[in-house]
Design an enzyme around this catalytic site. Structure first.
Site, PDB file in Angstrom:
ATOM      1  N   HIS A  66       0.821  -1.204   0.000  1.00 53.98           N
ATOM      2  CA  HIS A  66       0.000   0.000   0.000  1.00 53.98           C
ATOM      3  C   HIS A  66       0.864   1.266   0.000  1.00 53.98           C
ATOM      4  O   HIS A  66       2.011   1.262   0.467  1.00 53.98           O
ATOM      5  CB  HIS A  66      -0.921  -0.004   1.208  1.00 53.98           C
ATOM      6  CG  HIS A  66      -1.992  -1.044   1.130  1.00 53.98           C
ATOM      7  ND1 HIS A  66      -3.003  -1.134   2.046  1.00 53.98           N
ATOM      8  CD2 HIS A  66      -2.219  -2.032   0.232  1.00 53.98           C
ATOM      9  CE1 HIS A  66      -3.808  -2.127   1.731  1.00 53.98           C
ATOM     10  NE2 HIS A  66      -3.343  -2.706   0.628  1.00 53.98           N
ATOM     11  N   GLU A  69       0.659   3.987   1.782  1.00 54.33           N
ATOM     12  CA  GLU A  69       1.048   4.413   3.131  1.00 54.33           C
ATOM     13  C   GLU A  69       2.208   3.571   3.642  1.00 54.33           C
ATOM     14  O   GLU A  69       3.137   4.095   4.257  1.00 54.33           O
ATOM     15  CB  GLU A  69      -0.152   4.296   4.077  1.00 54.33           C
ATOM     16  CG  GLU A  69      -1.354   5.121   3.665  1.00 54.33           C
ATOM     17  CD  GLU A  69      -2.349   4.373   2.775  1.00 54.33           C
ATOM     18  OE1 GLU A  69      -3.517   4.775   2.744  1.00 54.33           O
ATOM     19  OE2 GLU A  69      -1.956   3.392   2.101  1.00 54.33           O
ATOM     20  N   CYS A 122      -6.356   1.676   5.259  1.00 50.73           N
ATOM     21  CA  CYS A 122      -6.925   0.414   5.728  1.00 50.73           C
ATOM     22  C   CYS A 122      -6.387   0.130   7.126  1.00 50.73           C
ATOM     23  O   CYS A 122      -5.491   0.818   7.623  1.00 50.73           O
ATOM     24  CB  CYS A 122      -6.563  -0.724   4.769  1.00 50.73           C
ATOM     25  SG  CYS A 122      -4.843  -1.257   4.884  1.00 50.73           S
ATOM     26  N   CYS A 172      -2.536  -0.434   7.303  1.00 46.70           N
ATOM     27  CA  CYS A 172      -1.784   0.819   7.209  1.00 46.70           C
ATOM     28  C   CYS A 172      -1.949   1.665   8.468  1.00 46.70           C
ATOM     29  O   CYS A 172      -0.997   2.302   8.923  1.00 46.70           O
ATOM     30  CB  CYS A 172      -2.211   1.598   5.977  1.00 46.70           C
ATOM     31  SG  CYS A 172      -1.696   0.810   4.442  1.00 46.70           S
TER      32      CYS A 172
END
Length: 148
Positions: free
Chosen positions: A78, A80, A106, A109
């Site tokens: 991801h 992040e 999410c 993260c």
């Protein structure tokens, strides 16, 4: 001449970073900022040097995995996560920084954001993940939605 405010400036950067994404389902960008300076960036995609979904197809689509579930069933890292990893890779402290991200993080993260010491998350698009919301609220990370 109109000069953008800081939120607009950093969110536009996150949007630009997201255009580098190799994900077929969602392009996400993240920018970590401290004292009005960009420290790191990240976008979602396969780990460095590995084939990405544009080449292999999306595992999540092939297996009809619902959005927001089974995060481990994806080749991608991801945005992040990549922004935090970039900080570690280059030895940049992101403690007490803010993260601008094009999507609400999410739960995976969010846990990383909390442990990295990030104090604020500014996001543009909503992403339904109740546990993520709960974790960020409990951790006292300031969360703000950015509106154009």
């Amino acid at each position: 001449m109109t000069r953008p405010d800081n939120d607009t400036y950093f969110m536009k950067m996150a949007e630009l970073v997201g255009t580098r994404s190799t994900c077929l389902r969602r392009q996400v960008g993240a920018v970590v900022v401290k004292e009005k300076r960009v420290l790191t960036t990240g976008y979602n995609g396969a780990p460095k040097g590995l084939s990405h979904c544009g080449e292999l197809g999306c595992i999540r689509e092939q297996n009809q995995i619902e959005s927001g579930t089974r995060h481990e069933l994806c080749r991608g890292v991801h945005a992040e996560q990549n922004a935090v990893i970039q900080a570690a890779y280059f030895g940049v402290s992101i403690k007490d920084a803010a993260m601008y991200t094009t999507n609400f993080p999410c739960v995976l993260c969010s846990k990383i954001i909390v442990n990295a010491g990030i104090k604020e998350v500014v996001y543009k698009d909503q992403y339904v993940d109740k546990l993520s919301v709960d974790i960020l609220n409990e951790s006292k990370v300031v969360v703000r939605r950015y509106f154009d």
